[in-house]
Motif scaffolding. Structure first.
Motif, mmCIF file in Angstrom:
data_model
loop_
_atom_site.group_PDB
_atom_site.id
_atom_site.type_symbol
_atom_site.label_atom_id
_atom_site.label_comp_id
_atom_site.label_asym_id
_atom_site.label_seq_id
_atom_site.Cartn_x
_atom_site.Cartn_y
_atom_site.Cartn_z
ATOM 1 N N ILE A 1 -0.882 5.191 -4.571
ATOM 2 C CA ILE A 1 -0.550 3.781 -4.831
ATOM 3 C C ILE A 1 -1.487 2.890 -4.014
ATOM 4 C CG2 ILE A 1 1.869 4.262 -5.330
ATOM 5 C CD1 ILE A 1 2.471 3.041 -2.503
ATOM 6 N N GLN A 2 -1.789 1.735 -4.585
ATOM 7 C CA GLN A 2 -2.610 0.739 -3.894
ATOM 8 C C GLN A 2 -1.759 -0.505 -3.628
ATOM 9 O OE1 GLN A 2 -5.553 1.821 -2.981
ATOM 10 N NE2 GLN A 2 -5.255 3.692 -4.207
ATOM 11 N N LEU A 3 -2.013 -1.151 -2.498
ATOM 12 C CA LEU A 3 -1.286 -2.375 -2.156
ATOM 13 C C LEU A 3 -2.204 -3.562 -2.444
ATOM 14 C CD1 LEU A 3 0.385 -1.286 1.209
ATOM 15 C CD2 LEU A 3 1.083 -0.831 -1.165
ATOM 16 N N THR B 1 9.751 -8.784 13.804
ATOM 17 C CA THR B 1 9.886 -8.532 12.368
ATOM 18 C C THR B 1 8.567 -8.811 11.666
ATOM 19 O OG1 THR B 1 12.212 -9.205 12.455
ATOM 20 C CG2 THR B 1 11.180 -9.147 10.277
ATOM 21 N N MET B 2 8.249 -7.988 10.661
ATOM 22 C CA MET B 2 7.066 -8.214 9.837
ATOM 23 C C MET B 2 7.533 -8.386 8.385
ATOM 24 S SD MET B 2 3.842 -8.398 10.910
ATOM 25 C CE MET B 2 3.435 -7.189 12.180
ATOM 26 N N VAL B 3 7.119 -9.486 7.774
ATOM 27 C CA VAL B 3 7.464 -9.764 6.373
ATOM 28 C C VAL B 3 6.227 -9.457 5.534
ATOM 29 C CG1 VAL B 3 8.321 -11.486 4.740
ATOM 30 C CG2 VAL B 3 9.001 -11.597 7.164
ATOM 31 N N VAL B 4 6.339 -8.440 4.671
ATOM 32 C CA VAL B 4 5.178 -7.902 3.965
ATOM 33 C C VAL B 4 5.351 -8.098 2.453
ATOM 34 C CG1 VAL B 4 3.683 -5.889 3.702
ATOM 35 C CG2 VAL B 4 5.100 -6.130 5.749
ATOM 36 N N THR B 5 4.324 -8.619 1.798
ATOM 37 C CA THR B 5 4.364 -8.830 0.344
ATOM 38 C C THR B 5 3.131 -8.193 -0.272
ATOM 39 O OG1 THR B 5 5.448 -10.974 0.735
ATOM 40 C CG2 THR B 5 4.590 -10.560 -1.486
ATOM 41 N N PHE B 6 3.309 -7.477 -1.393
ATOM 42 C CA PHE B 6 2.171 -6.815 -2.037
ATOM 43 C C PHE B 6 2.521 -6.447 -3.469
ATOM 44 C CE2 PHE B 6 4.710 -3.713 0.276
ATOM 45 C CZ PHE B 6 5.015 -2.772 -0.706
ATOM 46 N N GLY B 7 1.478 -6.270 -4.270
ATOM 47 C CA GLY B 7 1.649 -5.701 -5.592
ATOM 48 C C GLY B 7 1.434 -4.201 -5.479
ATOM 49 N N GLU B 8 2.423 -3.404 -5.909
ATOM 50 C CA GLU B 8 2.305 -1.944 -5.795
ATOM 51 C C GLU B 8 1.741 -1.412 -7.101
ATOM 52 O OE1 GLU B 8 5.500 0.193 -3.839
ATOM 53 O OE2 GLU B 8 5.327 1.767 -5.353
ATOM 54 N N VAL B 9 0.502 -0.958 -7.051
ATOM 55 C CA VAL B 9 -0.205 -0.524 -8.263
ATOM 56 C C VAL B 9 -0.537 0.961 -8.138
ATOM 57 C CG1 VAL B 9 -2.216 -0.874 -9.745
ATOM 58 C CG2 VAL B 9 -1.198 -2.823 -8.533
ATOM 59 N N THR B 10 -0.065 1.745 -9.095
ATOM 60 C CA THR B 10 -0.335 3.184 -9.107
ATOM 61 C C THR B 10 -1.697 3.448 -9.738
ATOM 62 O OG1 THR B 10 2.027 3.573 -9.386
ATOM 63 C CG2 THR B 10 0.571 5.430 -9.848
ATOM 64 N N ASP B 11 -2.442 4.378 -9.150
ATOM 65 C CA ASP B 11 -3.749 4.728 -9.707
ATOM 66 C C ASP B 11 -3.617 5.077 -11.191
ATOM 67 O OD1 ASP B 11 -5.005 4.285 -7.362
ATOM 68 O OD2 ASP B 11 -5.451 6.388 -6.903
ATOM 69 N N GLY B 12 -4.546 4.554 -11.984
ATOM 70 C CA GLY B 12 -4.482 4.781 -13.415
ATOM 71 C C GLY B 12 -3.762 3.684 -14.154
ATOM 72 N N GLY C 1 12.455 -4.929 -1.769
ATOM 73 C CA GLY C 1 12.914 -5.401 -3.073
ATOM 74 C C GLY C 1 11.769 -5.943 -3.895
ATOM 75 N N ILE C 2 12.002 -6.058 -5.193
ATOM 76 C CA ILE C 2 10.997 -6.598 -6.115
ATOM 77 C C ILE C 2 11.215 -8.094 -6.258
ATOM 78 C CG2 ILE C 2 10.190 -6.567 -8.515
ATOM 79 C CD1 ILE C 2 10.978 -3.608 -8.616
ATOM 80 N N ILE C 3 10.122 -8.870 -6.125
ATOM 81 C CA ILE C 3 10.247 -10.329 -6.239
ATOM 82 C C ILE C 3 9.535 -10.853 -7.484
ATOM 83 C CG2 ILE C 3 10.482 -10.638 -3.762
ATOM 84 C CD1 ILE C 3 7.544 -11.594 -3.763
#
Length: 412
Positions: free
Chosen positions: A358-360, A374-385, A409-411
């Motif tokens: 997976i890529q962030l 606390t760390m608030v992290v946001t990213f698009g989770e993209v699977t290879d392919g 969670g998904i936003i």
């Protein structure tokens, strides 16, 4: 008149001593008022810069010029009560000594002491913010790393009644403008519904409300925040409806402590912000006292967290559920579900990925430190392919040297 202004000059000279060469940074030169302009100029930050210019003229014993500019200011901004107060002092100083800001007769003082004190507080906060400018090139310590999608970021310093608007570009964050603001009438650190306090933390703008559907008290618009966020929920905080919003039509600005918990800002300034921000993307940090740091230092401090995030990414790419679960804390919650209840979702995601990495994408993370880290992290989770994936948000907390996820969670 010069003699009669002596006491007021002394007070303003002391407060302005450190700001003689300062101007409201972030306000583009094109927005600075022309000194002899007779046309009203209603733009963000202009009214304040004109008020400060009057203060400096008073401090420089240029009382006649100050009076002329004050007259123009109240003409252009008839609801700017603080400007009226200064104008009134300058008029009074022509016939009597003026000892303090708002030196009104005793019979008027009794009836309006509350309003007068609020205007004096507003004046003091505006001067404080100009006296205590952020160091050149520094950023609030919470902004560890923003993605190119975060085109702007907002930081609020409640101790200075100030909102700072940053532009995020190829070279990082640049302070674009800053504005006077009001917060909760009982201060900050909101914890319960109706406590009239403004929350502290890392938030995101969730929508842009139609001003035609709002009451006059909200001015030209409102930008709701995602209070309570997941850290607030973990701490049992309650309440809702925390917005960035404007001011009533009859009031250019409000006292430093005046709202029911929202952040209120003059309408021309809010309009500038509304044009800049993006829904669900623009972060809003609200802190009691912002800590300004060099951009490179925040990345160095966050290295242990970045290592933990990379290890989580690697574990998830491996498809090993037990290994991935070691990154989640025992008090994990996702939309009310415990880790045991939520882990089947994680199992299905891993099965779907079939061991692909997976890529962030568009990764950003912001740090909030008070009694915990606390760390608030946001990213698009993209699977290879694949070309896209869900946008997720995680909350990590540090326990000693270990970082663990307590929300995911998904936003979008």
């Amino acid at each position: 008149m010069k003699q009669q202004l002596l006491s007021l000059l002394l007070a303003l000279s002391l407060t302005l001593a450190a700001t003689t060469h300062a101007s409201p940074r972030g306000i583009p030169r094109s927005k600075q008022p022309a000194s002899n302009s007779s046309e009203p100029v209603v733009k963000a930050g202009v009214a304040e810069s004109r008020l400060i210019e009057i203060y400096k003229l008073i401090a420089g014993s240029q009382s006649r010029e100050a009076l002329n500019k004050a007259e123009l200011l109240v003409r252009d901004y008839p609801t700017f009560q603080l400007a009226h107060l200064v104008y009134g002092d300058l008029l009074a100083a022509r016939t009597q000594p003026v000892k303090v800001l708002g030196d009104v007769p005793d019979d008027l003082l009794k009836a309006g002491i509350s309003t007068l004190n609020e205007l004096r507080d507003e004046s003091a906060m505006r001067l404080k913010a100009l006296r205590e400018r952020p160091p050149a090139g520094a950023i609030p310590s919470q902004f560890i790393s923003l993605s190119p999608r975060n085109k702007h970021a907002i930081a609020v310093d409640t101790s200075r009644s100030r909102l700072y608007l940053f532009r995020n570009g190829p070279n990082g964050l640049t302070l674009e403008a800053d504005y006077y603001i009001s917060v909760g009438k009982f201060g900050v650190e909101k914890s319960t519904e109706g406590d009239a306090r403004t929350p502290l933390g890392v938030y995101f703008i969730t929508s842009n409300l139609d001003p035609s559907a709002l009451g006059d008290i909200y001015g030209t618009g409102a930008l709701p925040l995602n209070y309570p966020n997941e850290l607030d929920n973990k701490r049992g905080k309650t309440g809702s409806g925390i917005w960035l919003h404007g001011t009533p039509s009859a009031q250019f600005s409000r006292a430093p402590l005046a709202t029911d918990g929202c952040v209120a800002i003059a309408n021309p300034d809010l309009n500038d912000i509304i044009r800049a921000v993006e829904i669900r993307t623009t972060p809003v940090v609200i802190a009691k006292d912002l800590k300004w740091v060099a951009p490179m230092s925040v990345r160095a401090d966050s290295k242990p967290f970045e290592d933990a995030l990379a290890a989580w990414q690697q574990a998830k790419s491996s498809g090993n559920l037990n290994q991935v679960l070691t990154f989640y804390s025992t008090d994990f919650k996702s939309n009310g579900r415990t880790l045991t209840e939520w882990s089947p979702n994680l199992r299905r995601e891993l099965d779907k990925n079939r061991g692909r990495a997976i890529q962030l994408k568009d990764l950003s993370f912001l740090r909030w430190t008070d009694t915990s880290d606390t760390m608030v992290v946001t990213f698009g989770e993209v699977t290879d392919g694949t070309r896209s994936g869900p946008t997720k948000r995680q909350y990590w907390s540090r326990n000693g040297s270990q970082w663990k996820i307590f929300y995911e969670g998904i936003i979008g």
